[in-house]
Motif scaffolding. Structure first.
Motif, PDB file in Angstrom:
ATOM      1  N   ASN A 105       0.813  -1.236   0.034  1.00  0.00           N
ATOM      2  CA  ASN A 105      -0.043  -0.091  -0.087  1.00  0.00           C
ATOM      3  C   ASN A 105       0.810   1.064   0.004  1.00  0.00           C
ATOM      4  N   ILE A 106       0.817   1.962  -1.130  1.00  0.00           N
ATOM      5  CA  ILE A 106       1.297   3.517  -0.653  1.00  0.00           C
ATOM      6  C   ILE A 106       0.624   4.453  -0.278  1.00  0.00           C
ATOM      7  N   GLY A 107       0.976   4.964   0.780  1.00  0.00           N
ATOM      8  CA  GLY A 107       0.351   5.897   1.453  1.00  0.00           C
ATOM      9  C   GLY A 107       0.581   7.568   1.293  1.00  0.00           C
ATOM     10  N   GLY A 108       1.919   7.616   1.678  1.00  0.00           N
ATOM     11  CA  GLY A 108       2.571   9.118   1.496  1.00  0.00           C
ATOM     12  C   GLY A 108       4.065   9.124   1.299  1.00  0.00           C
ATOM     13  N   MET A 109       4.453   9.609  -0.163  1.00  0.00           N
ATOM     14  CA  MET A 109       5.858   9.974  -0.451  1.00  0.00           C
ATOM     15  C   MET A 109       5.939  11.483  -0.897  1.00  0.00           C
ATOM     16  N   ARG A 110       6.561  12.010   0.053  1.00  0.00           N
ATOM     17  CA  ARG A 110       6.393  13.840   0.047  1.00  0.00           C
ATOM     18  C   ARG A 110       7.187  14.105  -0.912  1.00  0.00           C
ATOM     19  N   PHE A 111       6.904  15.405  -1.562  1.00  0.00           N
ATOM     20  CA  PHE A 111       7.533  15.805  -2.697  1.00  0.00           C
ATOM     21  C   PHE A 111       8.948  16.456  -2.037  1.00  0.00           C
ATOM     22  N   CYS A 112       9.898  16.254  -2.908  1.00  0.00           N
ATOM     23  CA  CYS A 112      11.183  17.335  -2.862  1.00  0.00           C
ATOM     24  C   CYS A 112      11.893  17.385  -4.162  1.00  0.00           C
ATOM     25  N   GLU A 113      12.882  18.077  -4.185  1.00  0.00           N
ATOM     26  CA  GLU A 113      13.503  18.412  -5.589  1.00  0.00           C
ATOM     27  C   GLU A 113      13.864  17.124  -6.541  1.00  0.00           C
ATOM     28  N   GLY A 114      13.322  17.135  -7.557  1.00  0.00           N
ATOM     29  CA  GLY A 114      13.833  15.770  -8.460  1.00  0.00           C
ATOM     30  C   GLY A 114      12.713  15.175  -8.571  1.00  0.00           C
ATOM     31  N   LYS A 116       8.460  14.112  -8.879  1.00  0.00           N
ATOM     32  CA  LYS A 116       7.190  14.430  -9.833  1.00  0.00           C
ATOM     33  C   LYS A 116       6.160  14.031  -8.971  1.00  0.00           C
ATOM     34  N   MET A 117       5.009  14.797  -8.930  1.00  0.00           N
ATOM     35  CA  MET A 117       3.803  14.524  -8.322  1.00  0.00           C
ATOM     36  C   MET A 117       2.894  13.496  -8.917  1.00  0.00           C
ATOM     37  N   ILE A 118       2.701  12.417  -8.396  1.00  0.00           N
ATOM     38  CA  ILE A 118       1.603  11.312  -9.116  1.00  0.00           C
ATOM     39  C   ILE A 118       0.129  11.402  -8.634  1.00  0.00           C
ATOM     40  N   ASN A 120      -1.623  13.850  -5.156  1.00  0.00           N
ATOM     41  CA  ASN A 120      -1.581  15.107  -4.099  1.00  0.00           C
ATOM     42  C   ASN A 120      -0.978  14.425  -3.059  1.00  0.00           C
ATOM     43  N   PHE A 121      -0.398  13.495  -2.861  1.00  0.00           N
ATOM     44  CA  PHE A 121      -0.021  13.073  -1.644  1.00  0.00           C
ATOM     45  C   PHE A 121       1.249  11.986  -1.787  1.00  0.00           C
ATOM     46  N   ILE A 122       1.591  11.599  -3.409  1.00  0.00           N
ATOM     47  CA  ILE A 122       2.705  10.804  -3.623  1.00  0.00           C
ATOM     48  C   ILE A 122       3.583  11.549  -4.789  1.00  0.00           C
ATOM     49  N   SER A 123       4.780  11.645  -4.399  1.00  0.00           N
ATOM     50  CA  SER A 123       5.413  12.179  -5.469  1.00  0.00           C
ATOM     51  C   SER A 123       6.732  11.145  -5.785  1.00  0.00           C
ATOM     52  N   MET A 124       7.453  11.024  -6.994  1.00  0.00           N
ATOM     53  CA  MET A 124       8.514   9.934  -7.223  1.00  0.00           C
ATOM     54  C   MET A 124       9.579  10.873  -8.078  1.00  0.00           C
ATOM     55  N   ASN A 125      10.619  10.000  -8.086  1.00  0.00           N
ATOM     56  CA  ASN A 125      11.600  10.268  -9.187  1.00  0.00           C
ATOM     57  C   ASN A 125      11.665   9.065 -10.073  1.00  0.00           C
ATOM     58  N   GLU A 126      12.801   8.904 -11.188  1.00  0.00           N
ATOM     59  CA  GLU A 126      12.844   7.721 -11.681  1.00  0.00           C
ATOM     60  C   GLU A 126      13.331   6.496 -11.267  1.00  0.00           C
ATOM     61  N   ASP A 127      14.114   6.752 -10.009  1.00  0.00           N
ATOM     62  CA  ASP A 127      14.609   5.722  -9.191  1.00  0.00           C
ATOM     63  C   ASP A 127      13.424   4.889  -8.468  1.00  0.00           C
ATOM     64  N   LEU A 155      -1.183   1.558  -8.538  1.00  0.00           N
ATOM     65  CA  LEU A 155      -0.170   2.582  -8.600  1.00  0.00           C
ATOM     66  C   LEU A 155       0.387   2.459 -10.074  1.00  0.00           C
ATOM     67  N   MET A 156       0.610   1.424 -10.797  1.00  0.00           N
ATOM     68  CA  MET A 156       1.511   1.336 -12.094  1.00  0.00           C
ATOM     69  C   MET A 156       0.251   1.993 -13.135  1.00  0.00           C
ATOM     70  N   GLN A 157      -0.950   2.013 -13.030  1.00  0.00           N
ATOM     71  CA  GLN A 157      -1.876   2.691 -13.851  1.00  0.00           C
ATOM     72  C   GLN A 157      -1.661   4.029 -13.766  1.00  0.00           C
ATOM     73  N   LEU A 158      -1.438   4.707 -12.669  1.00  0.00           N
ATOM     74  CA  LEU A 158      -1.266   6.109 -12.238  1.00  0.00           C
ATOM     75  C   LEU A 158       0.006   6.476 -12.888  1.00  0.00           C
ATOM     76  N   ILE A 159       0.990   5.635 -12.770  1.00  0.00           N
ATOM     77  CA  ILE A 159       2.454   6.096 -13.176  1.00  0.00           C
ATOM     78  C   ILE A 159       2.432   6.172 -14.794  1.00  0.00           C
TER      79      ILE A 159
END
Length: 168
Positions: A105-114, A116-118, A120-127, A155-159
């Protein structure tokens, strides 16, 4: 008999109000294992996280290696457990080391430099995306929900939607 993992969740806030109340009730867990090398080596954060666990639920902070060890030595066999991680990298590492996780379950991954918002509460980089893709290839279900009553979102559909939108 193996550890009864009721919920595996990625949330960089780890134990907080939502997790402590809604998820522990919905899953009927007895113990929360926070899996983080960083937190396991920080006495203050460890102490604070233990205090944040809801009444009647024990919590431990363990390293990734320790989780793999206790998973394999049957210490927590039959115990109803929630695993909390701060990152997909940590989840992938324990899965590749032999911890059998069916869903995350993916709950929250905060935004930081580098990143992208997936949502409003999950942001990811390429890694992060690469780790999630590998987990999906390994057959791990990846679902987004902040609380148990939310509708599950793949999640994979959102990505994929995000990538499709970026290329059009």
């Amino acid at each position: 008999m193996v550890m009864d993992i009721r919920l595996t969740r990625i949330d960089d806030r780890l134990i907080h109000g939502q997790v402590a109340t809604a998820w522990s009730k919905a899953t009927g867990i007895e113990r929360i294992l926070v899996v983080s090398d960083e937190v396991a080596n920080d006495e203050l954060r460890k102490f604070l996280l233990k205090q944040a666990a809801p009444p009647g639920i024990k919590s431990n902070v363990v390293t990734k290696r320790k989780l793999v060890e206790v998973y394999q030595d049957h210490l927590f066999d039959g115990m109803k457990i929630m695993l909390l991680f701060a990152s997909p990298q940590d989840v992938l590492e324990v899965v590749q080391a032999g911890v059998d996780l069916k869903a995350v379950n993916i709950g929250g991954m905060r935004f930081c430099e580098g990143k992208k918002m997936i949502t409003n509460f999950i942001s990811m980089n390429e890694d992060d995306i690469a780790c999630f893709s590998t987990l999906a290839e390994l057959g791990v279900e990846l679902e987004v929900r902040q609380v148990p009553t939310d509708r599950k979102t793949d999640l994979m559909q959102l990505i994929k939607k995000r990538k499709d939108a970026a290329t059009t």
